[in-house]
Design an enzyme around this catalytic site. Structure first.
Site, mmCIF file in Angstrom:
data_model
loop_
_atom_site.group_PDB
_atom_site.id
_atom_site.type_symbol
_atom_site.label_atom_id
_atom_site.label_comp_id
_atom_site.label_asym_id
_atom_site.label_seq_id
_atom_site.Cartn_x
_atom_site.Cartn_y
_atom_site.Cartn_z
ATOM 1 N N MET A 198 -12.648 4.868 -1.487
ATOM 2 C CA MET A 198 -12.746 5.617 -0.136
ATOM 3 C C MET A 198 -14.134 6.074 0.393
ATOM 4 O O MET A 198 -15.033 6.616 -0.473
ATOM 5 C CB MET A 198 -11.551 6.299 0.059
ATOM 6 C CG MET A 198 -10.144 5.842 -0.233
ATOM 7 S SD MET A 198 -8.745 6.954 0.009
ATOM 8 C CE MET A 198 -8.909 7.291 1.742
ATOM 9 N N ASP B 165 -8.025 3.145 -2.499
ATOM 10 C CA ASP B 165 -7.908 3.013 -3.878
ATOM 11 C C ASP B 165 -6.348 3.589 -4.117
ATOM 12 O O ASP B 165 -5.537 3.175 -4.945
ATOM 13 C CB ASP B 165 -8.779 3.324 -5.022
ATOM 14 C CG ASP B 165 -9.569 4.423 -4.400
ATOM 15 O OD1 ASP B 165 -9.013 5.457 -3.574
ATOM 16 O OD2 ASP B 165 -10.319 5.139 -5.153
#
Length: 483
Positions: A76, A232
């Site tokens: 991210m 994720d």
């Protein structure tokens, strides 16, 4: 079959699921991180593309030909800045980059409603302050920016030609009104941008485009639909069935994350708890995030000459808990929850003449566990009830470390078969939902339980005073403001 691709920090993982949800094929490719200056952490976006292609091509060709949909997951917050020609203008600035501490304070001052809009405190890891830093320090680059993409969404652009993102990943930019699940004009304007520079937003199981013909040929996959996917952690949660209110997981990857699914938006920025959208419609989540977890294992393995993580775990177990006075502060890249301190760095305390590699390894395992326990306490302070945690990520391979963590948390850990696959599994399941039309409850089910670790009362008591010393140490090592 369904393909899930996870663009991580240390590598790309691709997995193939059959229609029963079983992992039947995998491929990986390594990535490296560049740190050209203190606090900086960058990667070349082209490296993501090359590693993604290598990971996919490592899977059996017959399986690739049977793929019917692709889902994406990824690290991210990374700021991938593209110009008019959709080519990167500079290396991507990653989630564990700490250069924009000052810009965080400036954003908080410029937008008094920042925490209400985003549900989060401004942190150097987030994307928006990175752009504020570029605007201030690399004005020539900022003036050329036409699009900002997250890492997995740059790979999507190369795959499909579409500029798209999912809400779970986008919520970590600090540009999203997280409760309303849309871009915030206020937050974008605060960094000199508008929605024109942003990708279109989708829920994680929505189709964003189709694999381009040239990529399909390169990968040996039909031109199938590509779905939005997830950040994720959210994708990892979908992969192990953390999709209902109160479900929780512990991810032991490069970073360490405690993730709790919620059926409404529950921010708690005062304790540096993250509150983001889930990758599933009408769901959100809370997270405590620790910038260094399994990365500490790799670091101390190199430091001590251990032959990899397995050797390090064996040395730690041979030493055993409570055998020395060593305490490890695992802040190699700074820390988020609960300290929000980009400048703090790691430390060993209590070293003596008998300190050896095994005792250092044991201290590292304990130190990461104590930092994670700090995050769990922050979540509990926010009213979140956590009865047990499902464990995913590479660190899930060590049952010994699990016993230490369970004792530090005083909370049971559940290990799931295939849990080490992580976010790629959830990405593939999101593709399955999009293509076959199943519900998250039907598709995103928890894998079978491989083992369960209950807190050992004796180990809880043994670690308690060490955890107290750990917590007293942070204020002593954190740099003074302005230093």
């Amino acid at each position: 079959m369904f393909l899930g691709i996870d663009i991580g920090t240390s590598g790309v993982k691709a997995v193939i699921l059959d229609e029963s949800g079983a992992v039947v094929g995998q491929g990986t490719a390594a990535l490296s991180v560049q740190r050209p200056q203190p606090l900086w952490s960058e990667q070349d976006p082209e490296a993501w593309w090359l590693a993604t292609t290598a990971a996919v091509q490592a899977i059996d060709p017959a399986m690739r030909r049977s793929v019917r949909g692709i889902g994406l997951a990824g690290q991210m917050h990374g700021a991938t800045l593209l110009g008019e020609d959709d080519r990167p203008l500079r290396p991507a600035i990653l989630w564990n980059d700490g250069r924009c501490d000052a810009e965080c304070a400036e954003l908080e001052e410029a937008v008094p409603d920042l925490r209400r809009i985003t549900g989060n405190i401004a942190m150097p890891g987030f994307t928006a302050p990175k752009l504020a830093w570029v605007r201030k320090n690399e004005a020539d680059v900022f003036d050329k920016v036409r699009t900002v993409l997250l890492p997995k969404d740059y790979v999507r652009l190369r795959m499909t030609g579409d500029k798209a993102s999912d809400l779970s990943d986008a919520a970590g930019t600090l540009w999203v009104d997280v409760a309303a699940r849309r871009w915030s004009d206020t937050m974008l304007a605060a960094t000199g941008l508008s929605e024109a520079a942003m990708p279109r937003l989708y829920e994680g199981s929505e189709i964003t485009g189709t694999l381009r013909a040239d990529v399909a040929e390169l990968w040996g996959i039909p031109p199938v639909p590509v779905v939005a996917g997830g950040g994720d952690n959210a994708a990892g949660a979908a992969g192990v069935g953390v999709v209902k209110d109160g479900d929780a997981l512990l991810s032991l990857g490069t970073s360490g994350v405690i993730f709790v699914a919620t059926d409404d938006f529950r921010p708690n920025p005062a304790r540096a708890v993250h509150a983001f959208c889930h990758c599933l419609p009408n769901m959100w989540h809370q997270m405590s995030v620790h910038l260094s977890a399994a990365s500490c294992i790799d670091w101390v393995a190199r430091l001590t000459g251990a032959a990899g993580a397995a050797d390090l775990f064996a040395r730690a177990e041979a030493a055993g808990p409570g055998t020395g006075g060593e305490i490890f502060l695992p802040y190699l890249s700074g820390e988020r929850t609960p300290h929000n301190d980009a400048r703090v760095r790691g430390a060993f305390l209590g070293l003596d003449n008998d300190t050896d590699a095994g005792r250092l390894a044991q201290a590292v395992l304990e130190g990461v566990a104590f930092a994670l326990a700090d995050g769990l306490d922050a979540l509990r302070d926010a009213g979140t009830q956590v009865q047990q945690l499902s464990v995913i990520g590479g660190g899930a391979r060590s049952g010994y470390w699990g016993r230490i963590i369970a004792a530090a948390f005083d909370t049971p850990l559940v290990y799931l078969k295939g849990g080490e696959v992580g976010p790629a599994l959830g990405a593939a399941r999101l593709a399955q939902i999009a293509v076959d039309g199943g519900s998250p409850a039907e598709v995103c089910v928890a894998p079978p339980v491989a083992s369960r670790i209950e807190p050992d009362p004796a180990l809880v008591d043994l670690l308690a005073p060490r955890k107290a010393v750990f917590r007293q140490a942070y204020p002593r090592i954190t740099p003074k403001k302005g230093s």
